[in-house]
Design a protein around this motif. Structure first.
Motif, PDB file in Angstrom:
ATOM      1  N   TRP A 186       0.837  -1.210   0.000  1.00 38.06           N
ATOM      2  CA  TRP A 186       0.000   0.000   0.000  1.00 38.06           C
ATOM      3  C   TRP A 186       0.870   1.259   0.000  1.00 38.06           C
ATOM      4  CZ3 TRP A 186      -0.768   2.870   4.889  1.00 38.06           C
ATOM      5  CH2 TRP A 186      -1.568   4.008   4.725  1.00 38.06           C
ATOM      6  N   VAL A 187       1.896   1.281   0.836  1.00 38.18           N
ATOM      7  CA  VAL A 187       2.761   2.453   0.893  1.00 38.18           C
ATOM      8  C   VAL A 187       3.517   2.616  -0.425  1.00 38.18           C
ATOM      9  CG1 VAL A 187       4.641   3.591   2.124  1.00 38.18           C
ATOM     10  CG2 VAL A 187       3.006   2.196   3.401  1.00 38.18           C
ATOM     11  N   GLY A 188       4.027   1.509  -0.967  1.00 35.19           N
ATOM     12  CA  GLY A 188       4.786   1.594  -2.212  1.00 35.19           C
ATOM     13  C   GLY A 188       3.952   2.040  -3.389  1.00 35.19           C
ATOM     14  N   LYS A 189       2.710   1.569  -3.484  1.00 33.08           N
ATOM     15  CA  LYS A 189       1.862   1.893  -4.636  1.00 33.08           C
ATOM     16  C   LYS A 189       1.018   3.139  -4.413  1.00 33.08           C
ATOM     17  CE  LYS A 189       1.263  -2.749  -6.590  1.00 33.08           C
ATOM     18  NZ  LYS A 189       0.297  -3.865  -6.775  1.00 33.08           N
ATOM     19  N   GLU A 190       0.143   3.101  -3.412  1.00 32.61           N
ATOM     20  CA  GLU A 190      -0.824   4.190  -3.258  1.00 32.61           C
ATOM     21  C   GLU A 190      -0.223   5.466  -2.690  1.00 32.61           C
ATOM     22  OE1 GLU A 190      -3.848   0.729  -3.207  1.00 32.61           O
ATOM     23  OE2 GLU A 190      -1.721   1.013  -2.822  1.00 32.61           O
ATOM     24  N   ILE A 191       0.746   5.334  -1.786  1.00 26.23           N
ATOM     25  CA  ILE A 191       1.313   6.532  -1.156  1.00 26.23           C
ATOM     26  C   ILE A 191       2.491   7.085  -1.961  1.00 26.23           C
ATOM     27  CG2 ILE A 191       2.304   7.489   0.952  1.00 26.23           C
ATOM     28  CD1 ILE A 191      -0.630   6.548   1.177  1.00 26.23           C
ATOM     29  N   ASN A 199      11.300   2.220  -2.487  1.00 32.34           N
ATOM     30  CA  ASN A 199      11.419   3.231  -1.433  1.00 32.34           C
ATOM     31  C   ASN A 199      10.179   3.242  -0.549  1.00 32.34           C
ATOM     32  OD1 ASN A 199      13.932   4.037  -2.360  1.00 32.34           O
ATOM     33  ND2 ASN A 199      13.116   5.699  -3.622  1.00 32.34           N
ATOM     34  N   GLY A 200       9.008   3.069  -1.170  1.00 34.21           N
ATOM     35  CA  GLY A 200       7.776   3.025  -0.400  1.00 34.21           C
ATOM     36  C   GLY A 200       7.701   1.804   0.508  1.00 34.21           C
ATOM     37  N   VAL A 201       8.158   0.674  -0.017  1.00 35.25           N
ATOM     38  CA  VAL A 201       8.168  -0.548   0.791  1.00 35.25           C
ATOM     39  C   VAL A 201       9.061  -0.360   2.014  1.00 35.25           C
ATOM     40  CG1 VAL A 201       8.940  -2.956   0.834  1.00 35.25           C
ATOM     41  CG2 VAL A 201       7.595  -2.100  -1.091  1.00 35.25           C
ATOM     42  N   ARG A 202      10.196   0.277   1.834  1.00 36.67           N
ATOM     43  CA  ARG A 202      11.108   0.488   2.958  1.00 36.67           C
ATOM     44  C   ARG A 202      10.538   1.513   3.935  1.00 36.67           C
ATOM     45  NH1 ARG A 202      15.007  -2.699   1.970  1.00 36.67           N
ATOM     46  NH2 ARG A 202      15.604  -3.193  -0.175  1.00 36.67           N
ATOM     47  N   ALA A 203       9.812   2.491   3.417  1.00 39.48           N
ATOM     48  CA  ALA A 203       9.130   3.422   4.311  1.00 39.48           C
ATOM     49  C   ALA A 203       8.046   2.697   5.108  1.00 39.48           C
ATOM     50  CB  ALA A 203       8.513   4.573   3.511  1.00 39.48           C
ATOM     51  N   GLY A 204       7.371   1.753   4.442  1.00 41.67           N
ATOM     52  CA  GLY A 204       6.388   0.935   5.148  1.00 41.67           C
ATOM     53  C   GLY A 204       7.032   0.083   6.227  1.00 41.67           C
ATOM     54  N   SER A 205       8.229  -0.424   5.968  1.00 33.81           N
ATOM     55  CA  SER A 205       8.959  -1.196   6.974  1.00 33.81           C
ATOM     56  C   SER A 205       9.297  -0.329   8.187  1.00 33.81           C
ATOM     57  CB  SER A 205      10.236  -1.779   6.372  1.00 33.81           C
ATOM     58  OG  SER A 205       9.937  -2.745   5.395  1.00 33.81           O
ATOM     59  N   LYS A 242       3.232  11.411   4.546  1.00 30.57           N
ATOM     60  CA  LYS A 242       4.169  10.581   5.295  1.00 30.57           C
ATOM     61  C   LYS A 242       3.797  10.521   6.771  1.00 30.57           C
ATOM     62  CE  LYS A 242       8.321  11.222   2.427  1.00 30.57           C
ATOM     63  NZ  LYS A 242       9.706  11.775   2.405  1.00 30.57           N
ATOM     64  N   ALA A 243       3.448  11.678   7.337  1.00 30.66           N
ATOM     65  CA  ALA A 243       3.063  11.709   8.752  1.00 30.66           C
ATOM     66  C   ALA A 243       1.804  10.887   8.999  1.00 30.66           C
ATOM     67  CB  ALA A 243       2.854  13.160   9.203  1.00 30.66           C
ATOM     68  N   GLY A 244       0.849  10.975   8.066  1.00 34.19           N
ATOM     69  CA  GLY A 244      -0.379  10.197   8.205  1.00 34.19           C
ATOM     70  C   GLY A 244      -0.117   8.704   8.176  1.00 34.19           C
ATOM     71  N   VAL A 245       0.776   8.279   7.274  1.00 30.63           N
ATOM     72  CA  VAL A 245       1.123   6.859   7.183  1.00 30.63           C
ATOM     73  C   VAL A 245       1.745   6.371   8.483  1.00 30.63           C
ATOM     74  CG1 VAL A 245       2.681   5.208   6.084  1.00 30.63           C
ATOM     75  CG2 VAL A 245       1.351   6.776   4.680  1.00 30.63           C
ATOM     76  N   LEU A 246       2.714   7.122   8.994  1.00 30.26           N
ATOM     77  CA  LEU A 246       3.404   6.711  10.216  1.00 30.26           C
ATOM     78  C   LEU A 246       2.453   6.703  11.418  1.00 30.26           C
ATOM     79  CD1 LEU A 246       6.847   8.518   9.819  1.00 30.26           C
ATOM     80  CD2 LEU A 246       6.269   6.143   9.315  1.00 30.26           C
TER      81      LEU A 246
END
Length: 485
Positions: free
Chosen positions: A287-292, A311-317, A387-391
């Motif tokens: 979800w982070v890698g694709k939608e965000i 990069n999104g996948v790693r941010a999701g991690s 980014k803040a919303g995801v975290l």
């Protein structure tokens, strides 16, 4: 019917100190390190091997199917095993060995596929996918072989003391958080393979090499923790009596027939809880890698889109590390919070509303990210608000996750202890209330997402509805356990 050795716990055995519960609970850190890698990296990885998103969820069916078969059998067998090594320890040791073999097979799947003729210029690498799936199946079977006996071991050590059962499962949940933090930290560092340079090969790129290195670390952590726990903590003594025992299938049927109303309601609330959880567990980093971030793991003509997705996948991690951190703190607070709210079931109900809100907010954060991309330069990362919303969502998820990882298992141990049934089989049967919803979600999430135009939000929103309903059921129909310190 034959005559088998049936083991009964000595009623007046000494109570186990908390440090023994702590050491046995630490096994969860090693198991969960591998699970963290599965949840954060393997769904993206299988897409990099050429499996489309709508089909990747079907690969996850292996976990529910193996759990549905393996855990009741392991639970039943560990309740009745007679060996000089104990009744839980042999299963934990065997499962640990299989986990080590499975992660090596997954880690080297791309290398094996390359050696056997996979063309890495083509989108799909069928041989690598085949070995990946085989390792995935073995890994899920092995995880089930370790987790159920480890939880049953904790229940044995608790000696029918309800409070110690809650604390023991809180320890297990805490160490799941520790394993998650370590696993997500390893998964989010894209240069980890430099610790083991031999992992980077012609058939295994840097993403694959990082995954391989993570699994080597997983083997070390798991083996060390299991060896310490199994050698330092003795199993409780059990009296052995010869009794007429029915075959396994008959015993399971009998167990279902004799389940009381509390256990059936526990199954219902647990099942709906996992309908809510499983879509997010499957696709959170995707979800982070694709939608965000707006990346695409299948874009062979535009490697920049693949990099953005990575990069999104790693941010999701990184977000999952926050989930794990909150999970750890919340696990230690479960016992006092349960007392403050008037019972574990009330706490379970309240945190389900937190889960529902967090899942619903994924839609809002996605819309914010999509709107920002329309006015941002090409390939720009998401703005700070997205980014803040995801975290924030990932952090909030740790609150209900701590309850999901502890309270259902504590209640199952308490109910089985009150009824006199074996902890192993009862926990194995409870697992059916977890794996059947996982099978349901795995089967429908891909087609369900495609029905609404692709992406992960439809499954997340379905989970939000399930979590809200589950919160109401936990507060209104789930009975409290009988009073027992």
């Amino acid at each position: 019917m034959g005559e088998n050795q049936v083991q009964h716990e000595e009623p007046n055995g000494p109570e186990s100190p908390l440090w023994k519960l702590f050491l046995v609970g630490s096994i969860a850190a090693g198991v969960q390190f591998g699970w963290a890698l599965q949840l954060s990296l393997l769904t993206p990885y299988v897409q990099l091997l050429g499996v489309p998103h709508k089909w990747s969820s079907f690969i996850w069916l292996c976990g529910p199917i193996s759990g549905m078969v393996v855990q009741p059998i392991v639970g039943f067998s560990s309740d009745r095993l007679v060996s000089r090594f104990g009744r839980r320890k042999p299963f934990i040791a065997a499962g640990t060995t299989l986990i080590c073999l499975a992660v090596l097979l997954i880690g080297f799947a791309a290398d094996i596929g390359y050696k056997m003729g996979d063309d890495f210029n083509k989108k799909t690498k069928p041989r690598a996918v085949a070995f990946f799936v085989a390792g995935f199946w073995i890994l899920d079977i092995a995880n089930n072989m370790v987790q159920d006996p480890a939880r049953a071991f904790l229940a044995d050590l608790s000696r029918h003391n309800h409070r110690k059962m809650r604390i023991a499962n809180a320890f297990f949940s805490f160490f799941m958080a520790v394993g998650n933090i370590l696993g997500y930290a390893a998964g989010s560092y894209n240069k980890l393979y430099k610790l083991l340079p031999f992992t980077l090969t012609k058939g295994c790129d840097t993403y694959c090499a990082n995954l391989k290195t993570c699994f080597f670390i997983d083997i070390i952590i798991l083996v060390v923790l299991v060896v310490i726990a199994l050698n330092v903590v003795p199993e409780p003594h059990f009296t052995k009596t010869t009794d007429h025992e029915d075959p396994f299938i008959v015993q399971v049927k009998s167990t279902f027939r004799n389940l009381g109303r509390p256990m059936w309601l526990l199954f219902l609330v647990t099942a709906l809880n996992w309908v809510a959880w499983f879509p997010f567990l499957l696709f959170n980093t995707d979800w982070v890698g694709k939608e965000i971030y707006g990346g695409d793991p299948t874009s062979k003509d535009n490697p920049t889109m693949v990099k953005i997705y990575d990069n999104g996948v790693r941010a999701g991690s990184l977000g999952l590390m926050l989930t794990a951190g909150v999970l750890g703190f919340m696990s230690l607070a479960i016992d006092p919070l349960s007392k403050w709210l008037g019972g574990a079931r009330k706490l379970w109900g309240v945190v389900n509303f937190v889960l529902a809100a967090a899942l619903a907010l994924t839609a809002l954060v996605t819309k914010v990210a999509e709107k920002a991309r329309k006015t941002a330069p090409p390939y720009a990362p998401p703005d700070h608000g997205a980014k803040a919303g995801v975290l924030a969502i990932f952090a909030a998820m740790g609150i209900p996750q701590a309850v999901t990882f502890s309270i259902p298992f504590a209640l199952a141990s308490i109910f089985s202890s009150d009824s006199g049934s074996g902890h192993g089989l009862s926990l194995g049967v409870l697992n059916l209330a977890i794996v059947i919803p996982q099978m349901f979600v795995s089967l429908i999430s891909g087609p369900w997402d495609q029905l609404f135009g692709g992406g992960n939000l439809p499954a997340f929103l379905l989970g939000a509805v399930a979590a809200f309903i589950d919160g109401i059921l936990a507060l209104t129909v789930l009975p409290p356990p009988s009073s027992n310190t």
